[in-house]
Design a protein around this motif. Structure first.
Motif, PDB file in Angstrom:
ATOM      1  N   SER A 179       0.844  -1.192   0.000  1.00 26.57           N
ATOM      2  CA  SER A 179       0.000   0.000   0.000  1.00 26.57           C
ATOM      3  C   SER A 179       0.881   1.243   0.000  1.00 26.57           C
ATOM      4  O   SER A 179       2.101   1.162   0.166  1.00 26.57           O
ATOM      5  CB  SER A 179      -0.888  -0.005   1.242  1.00 26.57           C
ATOM      6  N   ASP A 209      -3.157   8.846   3.174  1.00 24.73           N
ATOM      7  CA  ASP A 209      -4.325   9.116   4.010  1.00 24.73           C
ATOM      8  C   ASP A 209      -3.879   9.513   5.409  1.00 24.73           C
ATOM      9  O   ASP A 209      -2.795   9.127   5.845  1.00 24.73           O
ATOM     10  CB  ASP A 209      -5.192   7.861   4.104  1.00 24.73           C
ATOM     11  N   VAL A 210      -4.753  10.240   6.141  1.00 23.46           N
ATOM     12  CA  VAL A 210      -4.314  10.769   7.438  1.00 23.46           C
ATOM     13  C   VAL A 210      -3.860   9.706   8.418  1.00 23.46           C
ATOM     14  O   VAL A 210      -2.891   9.903   9.136  1.00 23.46           O
ATOM     15  CB  VAL A 210      -5.362  11.652   8.159  1.00 23.46           C
ATOM     16  N   SER A 211      -4.543   8.565   8.467  1.00 23.38           N
ATOM     17  CA  SER A 211      -4.137   7.577   9.470  1.00 23.38           C
ATOM     18  C   SER A 211      -2.769   6.992   9.102  1.00 23.38           C
ATOM     19  O   SER A 211      -1.959   6.694   9.973  1.00 23.38           O
ATOM     20  CB  SER A 211      -5.194   6.483   9.618  1.00 23.38           C
ATOM     21  N   GLN A 213      -0.549   8.707   7.303  1.00 24.45           N
ATOM     22  CA  GLN A 213       0.351   9.829   7.538  1.00 24.45           C
ATOM     23  C   GLN A 213       0.840   9.826   8.983  1.00 24.45           C
ATOM     24  O   GLN A 213       2.025  10.035   9.256  1.00 24.45           O
ATOM     25  CB  GLN A 213      -0.380  11.142   7.236  1.00 24.45           C
ATOM     26  N   ALA A 214      -0.074   9.557   9.911  1.00 21.38           N
ATOM     27  CA  ALA A 214       0.303   9.525  11.326  1.00 21.38           C
ATOM     28  C   ALA A 214       1.345   8.442  11.561  1.00 21.38           C
ATOM     29  O   ALA A 214       2.323   8.654  12.286  1.00 21.38           O
ATOM     30  CB  ALA A 214      -0.932   9.274  12.193  1.00 21.38           C
ATOM     31  N   GLN A 215       1.165   7.265  10.933  1.00 23.06           N
ATOM     32  CA  GLN A 215       2.153   6.190  11.091  1.00 23.06           C
ATOM     33  C   GLN A 215       3.528   6.631  10.586  1.00 23.06           C
ATOM     34  O   GLN A 215       4.549   6.397  11.240  1.00 23.06           O
ATOM     35  CB  GLN A 215       1.714   4.944  10.308  1.00 23.06           C
ATOM     36  N   ASN A 218       5.121   9.408  12.842  1.00 20.22           N
ATOM     37  CA  ASN A 218       5.630   8.803  14.075  1.00 20.22           C
ATOM     38  C   ASN A 218       6.934   8.066  13.809  1.00 20.22           C
ATOM     39  O   ASN A 218       7.898   8.190  14.565  1.00 20.22           O
ATOM     40  CB  ASN A 218       4.600   7.823  14.661  1.00 20.22           C
ATOM     41  N   LEU A 238       0.470  22.863   7.169  1.00 19.81           N
ATOM     42  CA  LEU A 238       1.021  23.584   8.314  1.00 19.81           C
ATOM     43  C   LEU A 238       0.877  22.811   9.617  1.00 19.81           C
ATOM     44  O   LEU A 238       1.711  22.935  10.518  1.00 19.81           O
ATOM     45  CB  LEU A 238       0.352  24.951   8.429  1.00 19.81           C
ATOM     46  N   ALA A 239      -0.171  22.003   9.734  1.00 18.03           N
ATOM     47  CA  ALA A 239      -0.338  21.246  10.971  1.00 18.03           C
ATOM     48  C   ALA A 239       0.754  20.182  11.089  1.00 18.03           C
ATOM     49  O   ALA A 239       1.317  19.966  12.166  1.00 18.03           O
ATOM     50  CB  ALA A 239      -1.725  20.604  11.018  1.00 18.03           C
ATOM     51  N   VAL A 240       1.088  19.550   9.974  1.00 21.20           N
ATOM     52  CA  VAL A 240       2.167  18.572   9.970  1.00 21.20           C
ATOM     53  C   VAL A 240       3.487  19.255  10.314  1.00 21.20           C
ATOM     54  O   VAL A 240       4.268  18.778  11.140  1.00 21.20           O
ATOM     55  CB  VAL A 240       2.264  17.859   8.597  1.00 21.20           C
ATOM     56  N   HIS A 243       3.783  20.028  13.867  1.00 23.89           N
ATOM     57  CA  HIS A 243       3.967  18.820  14.662  1.00 23.89           C
ATOM     58  C   HIS A 243       5.422  18.369  14.725  1.00 23.89           C
ATOM     59  O   HIS A 243       5.882  17.928  15.775  1.00 23.89           O
ATOM     60  CB  HIS A 243       3.097  17.709  14.091  1.00 23.89           C
ATOM     61  N   LEU A 284      -9.873  21.471  12.958  1.00 25.41           N
ATOM     62  CA  LEU A 284     -10.968  20.686  13.524  1.00 25.41           C
ATOM     63  C   LEU A 284     -11.745  21.479  14.563  1.00 25.41           C
ATOM     64  O   LEU A 284     -12.926  21.252  14.783  1.00 25.41           O
ATOM     65  CB  LEU A 284     -10.419  19.419  14.169  1.00 25.41           C
TER      66      LEU A 284
ATOM     67  N   ALA B 224     -14.866  19.903   8.955  1.00 25.16           N
ATOM     68  CA  ALA B 224     -15.165  20.538  10.232  1.00 25.16           C
ATOM     69  C   ALA B 224     -15.654  21.965  10.016  1.00 25.16           C
ATOM     70  O   ALA B 224     -16.511  22.459  10.737  1.00 25.16           O
ATOM     71  CB  ALA B 224     -13.928  20.533  11.131  1.00 25.16           C
ATOM     72  N   SER B 262      -5.337  10.872  14.670  1.00 25.41           N
ATOM     73  CA  SER B 262      -4.174  10.787  13.799  1.00 25.41           C
ATOM     74  C   SER B 262      -3.938  12.085  13.043  1.00 25.41           C
ATOM     75  O   SER B 262      -2.951  12.221  12.337  1.00 25.41           O
ATOM     76  CB  SER B 262      -4.331   9.625  12.823  1.00 25.41           C
ATOM     77  N   LEU B 273       1.335  11.079  17.606  1.00 25.64           N
ATOM     78  CA  LEU B 273       0.013  10.990  17.009  1.00 25.64           C
ATOM     79  C   LEU B 273      -0.588   9.614  17.289  1.00 25.64           C
ATOM     80  O   LEU B 273       0.124   8.619  17.316  1.00 25.64           O
ATOM     81  CB  LEU B 273       0.107  11.200  15.502  1.00 25.64           C
ATOM     82  N   GLN B 275      -2.144   6.293  16.455  1.00 25.22           N
ATOM     83  CA  GLN B 275      -1.844   5.523  15.262  1.00 25.22           C
ATOM     84  C   GLN B 275      -2.816   4.354  15.199  1.00 25.22           C
ATOM     85  O   GLN B 275      -2.939   3.614  16.171  1.00 25.22           O
ATOM     86  CB  GLN B 275      -0.403   5.044  15.397  1.00 25.22           C
TER      87      GLN B 275
END
Lengths: 356, 339
Positions: A179, A209-211, A213-215, A218, A238-240, A243, A284, B224, B262, B273, B275
């Motif tokens: 993937s 995808d955001v989930s 992206q989080a992986q 991290n 900007l949020a990334v 972070h 959000l 949102a 996330s 974040l 995960q």
């Protein structure tokens, strides 16, 4: 997922010794003129895109420096200049004290190149579809001659696959079997294969995808903590950037308009463009918010406006802004290229974009 | 008319979209039900492959073969539209349902001026003479915020910037004053500052025209800010639906919670974040029971056997056995949860 207990946060600002990377008055222009015949017959002028037009950046060892800006602002060109995918038109790139433009023997150049690697945006385009994952990751090891035997290469590749949370068994597969997020892990493993100190990451999570992206974020922060990596991170999100970054540079039309530590930039943005950019982040917390979007678009870099490139969209522009190009000057803890900030005529908008 | 005031504008019930392939039938949208009230903005979010765009395509009748609606009903103002012949659906599309797609360049014909495309669309759906249609087209261009509309009328799509093109596409979608607009990732291809302009424009137009919008996107920030209610899709199914504030802040479904966690935000101290391990299953490998169960930290035996329907869960409705009085059953063995 192994959890070492050490909190993963963005690296703190370093006391500036010698910077690992230094860009000085860096420029890159692209000739996008019509063909010679069209220029002669139709009297069309030459057209030069000033993609990067005089950028100064210093990146300390161990920090994450991010470049943000809208498409066409030149941030990706800076990334490509740094790793040597484009030669600069003018200016200087210094890596760990060594001038990258100096003439060098092949071996000497390879020794420097080994220490910096790049992660690209599109994990579908940046992996050779005909190569097995093992060979993709082993290539830098072989190219730089970093292992003596096949056995050693195998061990290195298996170790790298584990580091990016894949399994050694994944080595025999082809990229299409993975993937997007897993492919980006393979790209990271390949980038780490030559044991670099410095990674240039050009929008590494924008296609994910955001989930996922989080992986990846991290993982990148864990690798930075474990190996003391230095990142040049390119993103429009900007949020990334908030972070993961230690410091942030905001680019507009090929130039830096503001450089500051992450917290300073988001708590007290100075440049009107930075404020505008921060205003546009969909957040959000902002359910049902009505915001006043800025008018106008980024002008063409072929014919950038005279003076400050932002003046056509800037509510505080005056005659000087239309005439004279602002330099990046220190203003408190920030460096800003804005006449209004320098003259102190910008309304002191003490508005933090960081939520309590 | 008064009796219709509270009736939903669009009702989707038990929608199922299938793709027959050589290796069997793939179910891309599976038993999805929701409705949209007049003037409401429903956000549909989910990761790539969750079926959100296909749901939109099914509603506007533009599913690409071999994809087909294999079950369920779609009703627009009470009238069934999922089984209409092509020509009839074509009349509804544009007149009563407008569409906005991600890439404005592919929605516009590069060989015609934007003015001609607008006039043609207006005359297709409204009984207007050429001059009246032209006047309306100009009015629309002004309304969507295109400066110097008269001059731009004669321009071709390539002469517009990305943001301006998307404005033209919105003008096209509004030509016949549709009751519903299906907007599929309308801001994804645009820069953040332009994105903000387009969102503000969409919101303003919906308020003024009382147009309902189905906004399909993967960007929770956009949802949102824009949506009244949100539907979260996972592996072709609805995981959760509810008012935007509640879904964002007090999500009930473990998937929605993971998804919200996330997203990096500007605010709290930089922290790790949340995960969600693994990735969404391919359509060929959707597990039995709840599609999210292999990645769910709360999964129990019931989750691997029985598929949950949407049920009341706090302020939203979620497809999760946690909210059933009988619960999830015994939790799975640890290694199964980790896999």
């Amino acid at each position: 997922m192994p959890d070492t207990g050490v909190p993963v946060t963005r690296p703190a600002p370093q006391a500036a010794a010698r910077p690992l990377l230094r860009l000085e008055r860096l420029k890159r222009h692209f000739d996008v003129s019509p063909p010679w015949l069209a220029r002669v017959l139709e009297r069309k002028p030459r057209a030069i895109v000033q993609a990067v037009d005089g950028v100064d950046i210093e990146i300390a060892r161990g920090e994450t420096f991010s470049l943000v800006g809208e498409s066409g602002c030149g941030k990706s060109t800076v990334a490509r200049l740094v790793v040597g995918l484009y030669p600069p038109t003018a200016g200087r790139i210094e890596f760990d004290g060594a001038d990258m433009g100096a003439r060098r023997g092949r071996a000497e150049m390879a020794a420097i190149r080994r220490r910096m690697q790049m992660i690209f945006q599109d994990p579908y385009a940046s992996l050779n579809p005909r190569w097995r994952v093992f060979d993709i990751i082993a290539e830098p090891i072989r190219a730089f001659g970093l292992a003596k035997s096949g056995q050693e290469i195998r061990q290195r590749v298996e170790g790298l696959l584990r580091q990016v949370r894949l399994t050694p068994a994944d080595g025999v597969k082809y990229p299409h079997e993975f993937s997007g997020g897993q492919r980006q892990r393979i790209s990271i493993a390949r980038a780490l294969a030559s044991r670099p100190e410095f990674l240039v990451c050009d929008e590494p999570t924008s296609a994910l995808d955001v989930s996922v992206q989080a992986q990846i974020l991290n993982l990148m922060m864990e690798l930075q903590r474990d190996f003391g990596l230095t990142y040049l991170f390119i993103s429009h999100n900007l949020a990334v950037v908030y972070h993961i970054s230690t410091r942030v540079g905001v680019m507009y039309l090929g130039r830096l308009v503001e450089v500051a530590a992450t917290d300073t930039l988001f708590r007290r943005p100075r440049h009107p463009y930075t404020r505008m950019l921060l205003d546009t982040i969909p957040d959000l917390e902002m359910t049902g918010r009505r915001r006043a979007p800025v008018a106008g678009e980024v002008p063409s870099p072929i014919n950038p406006p005279a003076g400050c490139a932002f003046h056509p969209r800037c509510p505080f522009a005056n005659d000087r802004c239309r005439r004279e190009r602002p330099e990046l000057l220190a203003a408190g803890e920030t460096r800003v290229a804005c006449h209004a900030v320098e003259e102190g005529r910008l309304p002191a908008e003490e508005r933090s974009y960081v939520r309590a | 008319m008064t009796s219709l005031a509270n009736a939903p504008l669009l009702e989707v019930s038990h929608l199922r979209v299938e793709f027959p392939t050589r290796r069997g039938t793939l179910v891309a949208v599976d038993d999805v039900s929701f409705d949209i009230a007049p003037g409401e903005v429903l956000g549909v979010v989910g990761e790539s492959g969750a079926g959100k765009s296909l749901t939109g395509a099914a509603i506007i009748g533009l599913l690409e073969p071999p994809g087909r609606i294999a079950g369920g009903e779609i009703r627009l103002e009470g009238e069934r539209i999922d089984n209409l012949p092509y020509e009839k659906m074509r009349r509804i599309r544009g007149a009563r349902i407008g569409a906005i797609f991600q890439d404005p360049l592919t929605s516009l014909n590069p060989l015609y001026t934007v003015g001609r495309q607008l006039v043609e669309t207006i005359q297709t759906h409204l009984p207007l003479a050429a001059s009246a249609a032209r006047a309306r087209a100009l009015e629309l261009l002004k309304e969507v915020g295109i400066p110097a509309a008269e001059a731009r009328f004669e321009h071709y799509p390539h002469q517009f910037s990305g943001g301006m093109r998307q404005r033209v596409v919105i003008a096209l979608a509004l030509c016949a004053n549709p009751r519903l607009i299906v907007a599929d990732e309308p801001t994804t291809a645009l820069d953040v500052s332009i994105q903000a302009q387009i969102i503000a424009l969409l919101k303003k137009l919906c308020r003024e025209h009382r147009t309902a919008v189905m906004l399909v996107t993967h960007d929770m920030g956009v949802i949102a800010e824009t949506a009244d209610r949100v539907a979260v899709m996972y592996a072709g199914r609805l995981a959760e639906i509810g008012p935007v504030r509640d879904v964002v802040k007090q999500a009930a479904h473990p998937y929605t919670r993971g998804l919200m966690g996330s997203i990096p935000s500007i605010g709290e101290r930089s922290h790790r974040l949340t995960q969600i391990e693994g990735s969404m299953p391919r359509l060929t490998e959707i597990p039995p029971g709840c599609a999210f169960n292999p990645r769910c930290p709360h999964a129990g035996q019931r989750c691997t056997r029985e598929r949950p329907d949407l049920m009341p869960a706090g302020r939203t409705r979620a497809a999760c056995w946690l909210y059933d009085p009988q619960g999830v059953g015994a939790p799975l063995r640890a290694e199964t949860v980790d896999a």
